[in-house]
Design an enzyme around this catalytic site. Structure first.
Site, PDB file in Angstrom:
ATOM      1  N   GLU A   1       9.707  -3.893  10.085  1.00  0.00           N
ATOM      2  CA  GLU A   1      10.053  -2.591   9.489  1.00  0.00           C
ATOM      3  C   GLU A   1      10.678  -1.653  10.525  1.00  0.00           C
ATOM      4  O   GLU A   1      10.159  -1.502  11.642  1.00  0.00           O
ATOM      5  CB  GLU A   1       8.797  -1.944   8.877  1.00  0.00           C
ATOM      6  CG  GLU A   1       9.103  -0.594   8.223  1.00  0.00           C
ATOM      7  CD  GLU A   1       8.053  -0.104   7.250  1.00  0.00           C
ATOM      8  OE1 GLU A   1       7.054  -0.817   6.996  1.00  0.00           O
ATOM      9  OE2 GLU A   1       8.236   1.016   6.720  1.00  0.00           O
TER      10      GLU A   1
ATOM     11  N   ASP B   1      -1.055  -6.249  -0.292  1.00  0.00           N
ATOM     12  CA  ASP B   1      -1.344  -5.606   0.994  1.00  0.00           C
ATOM     13  C   ASP B   1      -2.839  -5.400   1.189  1.00  0.00           C
ATOM     14  O   ASP B   1      -3.558  -5.050   0.241  1.00  0.00           O
ATOM     15  CB  ASP B   1      -0.708  -4.205   1.000  1.00  0.00           C
ATOM     16  CG  ASP B   1       0.369  -4.069   2.057  1.00  0.00           C
ATOM     17  OD1 ASP B   1       0.416  -4.888   2.989  1.00  0.00           O
ATOM     18  OD2 ASP B   1       1.166  -3.123   1.929  1.00  0.00           O
TER      19      ASP B   1
ATOM     20  N   ASP C   1       0.841  -1.211   0.000  1.00  0.00           N
ATOM     21  CA  ASP C   1       0.000   0.000   0.000  1.00  0.00           C
ATOM     22  C   ASP C   1       0.873   1.257   0.000  1.00  0.00           C
ATOM     23  O   ASP C   1       0.367   2.377  -0.119  1.00  0.00           O
ATOM     24  CB  ASP C   1      -1.021  -0.005   1.152  1.00  0.00           C
ATOM     25  CG  ASP C   1      -0.368   0.015   2.532  1.00  0.00           C
ATOM     26  OD1 ASP C   1       0.873  -0.108   2.619  1.00  0.00           O
ATOM     27  OD2 ASP C   1      -1.110   0.160   3.522  1.00  0.00           O
ATOM     28  N   SER C   2       2.199   1.080   0.071  1.00  0.00           N
ATOM     29  CA  SER C   2       3.119   2.201  -0.148  1.00  0.00           C
ATOM     30  C   SER C   2       2.836   2.830  -1.513  1.00  0.00           C
ATOM     31  O   SER C   2       3.212   3.970  -1.782  1.00  0.00           O
ATOM     32  CB  SER C   2       4.580   1.719  -0.088  1.00  0.00           C
ATOM     33  OG  SER C   2       4.768   0.618  -0.950  1.00  0.00           O
TER      34      SER C   2
ATOM     35  N   GLU D   1      -0.941  -5.342   8.563  1.00  0.00           N
ATOM     36  CA  GLU D   1      -0.093  -4.766   9.607  1.00  0.00           C
ATOM     37  C   GLU D   1      -0.635  -5.094  10.996  1.00  0.00           C
ATOM     38  O   GLU D   1      -1.849  -5.072  11.210  1.00  0.00           O
ATOM     39  CB  GLU D   1      -0.039  -3.233   9.441  1.00  0.00           C
ATOM     40  CG  GLU D   1       0.686  -2.794   8.187  1.00  0.00           C
ATOM     41  CD  GLU D   1       0.810  -1.272   8.080  1.00  0.00           C
ATOM     42  OE1 GLU D   1       0.559  -0.562   9.079  1.00  0.00           O
ATOM     43  OE2 GLU D   1       1.161  -0.806   6.983  1.00  0.00           O
TER      44      GLU D   1
ATOM     45  N   LYS E   1      -0.957  -9.346   2.883  1.00  0.00           N
ATOM     46  CA  LYS E   1      -0.188  -8.848   4.028  1.00  0.00           C
ATOM     47  C   LYS E   1      -1.082  -7.908   4.826  1.00  0.00           C
ATOM     48  O   LYS E   1      -1.868  -7.155   4.234  1.00  0.00           O
ATOM     49  CB  LYS E   1       1.068  -8.096   3.569  1.00  0.00           C
ATOM     50  CG  LYS E   1       1.844  -7.454   4.745  1.00  0.00           C
ATOM     51  CD  LYS E   1       3.232  -7.001   4.366  1.00  0.00           C
ATOM     52  CE  LYS E   1       3.289  -5.622   3.747  1.00  0.00           C
ATOM     53  NZ  LYS E   1       2.745  -4.526   4.582  1.00  0.00           N
TER      54      LYS E   1
HETATM   55  O1  KIV Z   1       3.565  -1.077   1.625  1.00  0.00           O
HETATM   56  C1  KIV Z   1       4.690  -1.548   1.462  1.00  0.00           C
HETATM   57  O2  KIV Z   1       5.317  -1.410   0.396  1.00  0.00           O
HETATM   58  C2  KIV Z   1       5.284  -2.295   2.559  1.00  0.00           C
HETATM   59  C3  KIV Z   1       6.735  -2.630   2.450  1.00  0.00           C
HETATM   60  C4  KIV Z   1       7.531  -1.400   2.627  1.00  0.00           C
HETATM   61  C5  KIV Z   1       7.130  -3.704   3.371  1.00  0.00           C
HETATM   62  O3  KIV Z   1       4.638  -2.587   3.509  1.00  0.00           O
END
Ligand code: KIV
Length: 256
Positions: free
Chosen positions: A178, A83, A44-45, A115, A113
């Site tokens: 992280e 994510d 989600d970056s 968090e 993924k």
């Molecule tokens: O959102 C993302 O790209 C991430 C990575 C930096 C691990 O969570």
């Protein structure tokens, strides 16, 4: 036909060799990275890197699905993990399952993924028991930036260790750590049975991940100090744009 790397194969890499991972948000970049990584993370970056958002909080399930499907189409070999965005899994295990199942069905990815540590353990077991592989994420949690006051290195060893054990016991197949003191990541990597994937967490994790645009020097914004630049793509792009503009102005493009 090339067979994709599977989640169990990634788990078995622990103790064998480091796990290699990069982020990808588009089919074109996924195709370039595919041969060189074990898994591609559609992070989600993307909200910050691709869309210029100030943080990751406005990223939606629909955005993750559109980009996740593109990355699956663009790659053949890498395991693809997508994510879960802010607000799509925290309310309840049922909400998490509904959104994770939709992300998996509509993208073709191999897992999701999310968090969080101990507070997400119940949700992680719920998903894993129902066929959804989960990559956990502890340490700095970008979706919690408002609660902790920014994107800060995490130093609470007791909490991070407890979180890593909680997500392992809940059935996560690996855990991203992280922005954490390297000594803490080293301890966690020695204690838990699943691969630890570090980002700004030192060399002793079981694998490493970076945001690709940071790694290739494509972004022009803030770049975390732990990033190593392997290319300076922004220089090539700006030079190409400047040369193209000059050619158009001087009628050198297109050629006769
Ligand atoms: O959102 C993302 O790209 C991430 C990575 C930096 C691990 O969570």
């Amino acid at each position: 036909m090339t067979k994709r790397i599977t989640v169990p194969q990634i788990m078995r890499l622990k103790g064998q060799r480091p796990v290699v991972s990069l982020t990808a948000y588009t089919a074109s970049l996924a195709a370039l990275l595919d041969d060189h990584v074990d898994f591609l993370l559609v992070g989600d970056s993307m909200g910050m890197v691709l869309y210029g958002m100030p943080n990751t909080l406005s990223v939606t399930v629909e955005m993750m699905i559109a980009h996740g499907a593109a990355v699956v189409r663009g790659s053949k070999k890498a395991c693809v993990i997508v994510d879960m965005p802010f607000g799509s899994y925290q309310a309840s295990s049922a909400q998490a399952f509904e959104n994770a199942a939709r992300i998996m069905a509509e993208t073709g990815c191999a897992g999701v993924k999310l968090e969080g540590g101990a507070e997400m353990a119940e949700t992680i077991s719920f998903l894993v028991e129902r066929g959804i592989p989960v990559l956990a994420h502890v340490g700095l949690l970008p979706q919690h930036a408002n609660t902790v006051g920014g994107f800060l290195t995490q130093r609470n060893e007791e909490k991070i260790l407890a979180d890593a054990h909680a997500v392992t016991n809940a059935g996560a197949f690996a855990v991203v750590i992280e922005c954490t003191e390297p000594a803490i990541s080293k301890k966690i990597s020695g204690e838990i049975a699943i691969p630890t994937i570090g980002i700004g967490a030192g060399v002793d994790c079981d694998g490493q991940i970076l945001v690709t645009e940071d790694m290739i020097g494509q972004g022009t914004g803030y770049v975390p100090s732990f990033v190593k630049r392997y290319a300076e793509v922004h220089e090539d792009i700006t030079r190409a744009a400047r040369d193209f503009a000059e050619d158009v102005m001087n009628r050198r493009f297109p050629a006769k």
